[in-house]
Write an enzyme that holds these catalytic residues in place. Structure first.
Site, short mmCIF file in Angstrom:
data_model
loop_
_atom_site.label_atom_id
_atom_site.label_comp_id
_atom_site.label_asym_id
_atom_site.label_seq_id
_atom_site.Cartn_x
_atom_site.Cartn_y
_atom_site.Cartn_z
N LEU A 33 55.82 120.87 32.88
CA LEU A 33 56.15 119.70 33.69
C LEU A 33 55.15 119.47 34.82
O LEU A 33 55.46 118.82 35.82
CB LEU A 33 57.59 119.81 34.25
N SER A 124 39.83 115.17 20.87
CA SER A 124 39.50 113.86 21.42
C SER A 124 38.17 113.36 20.87
O SER A 124 37.27 114.15 20.58
CB SER A 124 39.39 114.01 22.94
N TYR A 149 36.29 118.36 30.96
CA TYR A 149 37.50 118.15 30.14
C TYR A 149 37.12 118.08 28.66
O TYR A 149 37.68 118.78 27.81
CB TYR A 149 38.22 116.85 30.56
N LYS A 153 37.58 120.62 24.93
CA LYS A 153 37.99 120.25 23.56
C LYS A 153 36.94 120.74 22.55
O LYS A 153 37.30 121.26 21.48
CB LYS A 153 38.18 118.73 23.44
N ARG A 231 36.28 100.11 23.21
CA ARG A 231 36.97 101.33 22.77
C ARG A 231 37.85 101.00 21.56
O ARG A 231 38.18 99.85 21.31
CB ARG A 231 37.89 101.87 23.90
N1 UFG Z 1 38.52 100.97 32.81
C1 UFG Z 1 38.38 99.99 33.78
N2 UFG Z 1 39.17 100.03 34.87
C2 UFG Z 1 40.12 101.01 35.06
C3 UFG Z 1 40.27 102.00 34.06
C4 UFG Z 1 39.44 101.95 32.96
O1 UFG Z 1 37.53 99.09 33.67
O2 UFG Z 1 40.81 101.00 36.09
C5 UFG Z 1 37.68 100.90 31.62
C6 UFG Z 1 36.78 102.11 31.46
O3 UFG Z 1 35.59 101.94 32.16
C7 UFG Z 1 36.60 102.14 29.96
C8 UFG Z 1 37.90 101.57 29.40
O4 UFG Z 1 38.51 100.89 30.49
O5 UFG Z 1 35.57 101.27 29.61
C9 UFG Z 1 38.84 102.63 28.90
O6 UFG Z 1 39.02 103.59 29.92
P1 UFG Z 1 40.14 104.72 29.84
O7 UFG Z 1 40.02 105.54 31.09
O8 UFG Z 1 41.45 104.11 29.53
O9 UFG Z 1 39.70 105.53 28.57
P2 UFG Z 1 38.35 106.34 28.30
O10 UFG Z 1 37.77 105.74 27.07
O11 UFG Z 1 37.48 106.46 29.47
O12 UFG Z 1 38.96 107.78 28.11
C10 UFG Z 1 39.27 108.23 26.87
C11 UFG Z 1 40.35 109.31 26.94
C12 UFG Z 1 39.80 110.64 27.39
C13 UFG Z 1 38.47 110.94 26.78
C14 UFG Z 1 37.52 109.82 27.04
C15 UFG Z 1 36.13 110.09 26.54
O13 UFG Z 1 41.41 108.92 27.79
O14 UFG Z 1 40.72 111.64 26.99
O15 UFG Z 1 38.04 108.69 26.38
O16 UFG Z 1 35.30 109.02 26.83
F1 UFG Z 1 37.92 112.08 27.27
#
Ligand code: UFG
Length: 332
Positions: A33, A124, A149, A153, A231
């Site tokens: 938790l 991941s 992180y 993995k 993504r």
């Molecule tokens: N983003 C924004 N504003 C925000 C949050 C995110 O513009 O407030 C953008 C990021 O720059 C990115 C996209 O939204 O382009 C997705 O971001 P996330 O943080 O949702 O996801 P990520 O692709 O960065 O992260 C994911 C997984 C992680 C992994 C990572 C590797 O959550 O576990 O991919 O790149 F490690």
């Protein structure tokens, strides 16, 4: 099967617990938790009518894990429990390496002691790192991530592969997730991180709910069609079903397989914001800010292996993801 789900009170773990119970498996949750709430266990019971056995333990605690294995005949383990904030891992690498590696090692040791030989690991897409071209395919080198992180993995995948090489009667499936978003249709389970969300969809949800003023889009000068990152977003329920398929696959197999779980489609930040607005009829105010360190311009999955090996394919649309995410966030 009796399935131990570590991190089963978390975002992906809880959705997976629901799908396992629906499929007739017995679920035993271990979750300390540290980034989840105990009421999630009640909600799993509300949705499924079955209460999973729950142990509020840390997977680094060998004696506690031992007691769980002694009490239940565990047939398989799905290991979600881990620290997962990319940015925080850059600030606190030792905490990330200690927690994530130690949990996985302890779990594998206890599994060995009790003769449990089926392991599904929460990996991941970040294991493909900055050097592989997309779409990412499982046979590409997965040896270098962009954060501590992600590196945990990479390392745990390697540990598992070495373990399987030494124990040919063991079966492990390394599930490489792309970007899970969305929530259970009941609105009872979803992504509800503590503090200000790092990830895009929970951030959008808080803006939609009026809890945060506006979204900052990290960069609009990437070499992508609209300048924002792309993504492969997939519905968390699809992802949960992927675990069920991996478990069914592992049941009578040995060896180790890495499998991407994604849709195979890239969606930009602007496209996701626009899909959320259209699906829910809510305006999301946003501004463009600087790029976020470590973000890659674009990546998505080659989703063929999941189809051929596991018989799994994502079913839900981006619209479904956006609608279910809001259905959860508006009451969270
Ligand atoms: N983003 C924004 N504003 C925000 C949050 C995110 O513009 O407030 C953008 C990021 O720059 C990115 C996209 O939204 O382009 C997705 O971001 P996330 O943080 O949702 O996801 P990520 O692709 O960065 O992260 C994911 C997984 C992680 C992994 C990572 C590797 O959550 O576990 O991919 O790149 F490690």
């Amino acid at each position: 099967m009796n399935v131990l789900v570590t991190g089963g009170a978390g975002y992906i773990g809880s959705h997976t617990a629901v799908e396992l119970i629906h499929a007739g498996h017995k679920v035993i949750v271990a979750d300390d938790l540290s980034n989840a709430k105990a009421e999630v266990i009640d909600r799993i019971e509300t949705i499924t009518g079955t209460r999973p056995a729950f142990y509020p333990i840390d997977c680094k605690d060998k004696a506690a894990l031992d007691a769980v294995f002694a009490e239940h005949k565990i047939d398989a383990v799905i290991h979600f429990a881990a620290f997962k904030a990319v940015g925080e891992s850059v600030q606190k690498p030792l905490a990330y390496y200690r927690n994530n590696l130690d949990s996985a090692l302890t779990l594998l040791e206890v599994m060995e002691k009790f003769g449990c030989r089926k392991f599904i690991f929460s990996s991941s897409a970040t294991v493909y790192g900055p050097d592989n071209p997309y779409p990412y395919k499982e046979e590409m080198p997965a040896v270098k991530s962009t954060s501590p992180y992600g590196q945990t993995k990479v390392m745990i995948e390697r540990i598992i592969a070495d373990y399987v090489a030494a124990n040919p009667d063991f079966c492990a499936v390394l599930l490489r997730y792309f970007n899970p978003i969305g929530a259970h249709e009941s609105g009872l389970l979803g992504d509800d991180p503590n503090g200000i969300p790092n990830n895009l969809m929970p951030y959008i949800g808080r803006v939609a709910a009026g809890k945060l003023e506006k979204l900052t889009i990290f960069g609009n000068d990437y070499p992508t069609p609209d300048g924002t990152c792309r993504r492969d977003y997939l519905h968390v329920v699809d992802l949960a079903v992927g675990h069920l398929k991996a478990l069914e696959f592992a049941k009578d197999k040995t060896g180790v397989e890495a499998v991407n779980l994604g849709t195979g489609n890239g969606v930009s930040v602007l496209e996701l914001v626009s899909a959320f607005q259209d699906a829910n009829n809510i305006k999301i105010p946003y501004v463009f800010g600087p790029r976020r360190d470590g973000d890659l311009p674009a990546f998505w999955a080659d989703a063929e292996k999941a189809k051929t090996l596991l018989g799994w394919e994502a079913q839900y649309s981006v619209e479904d993801m956006c609608r279910s995410a809001w259905n959860f966030a508006k009451n969270a």
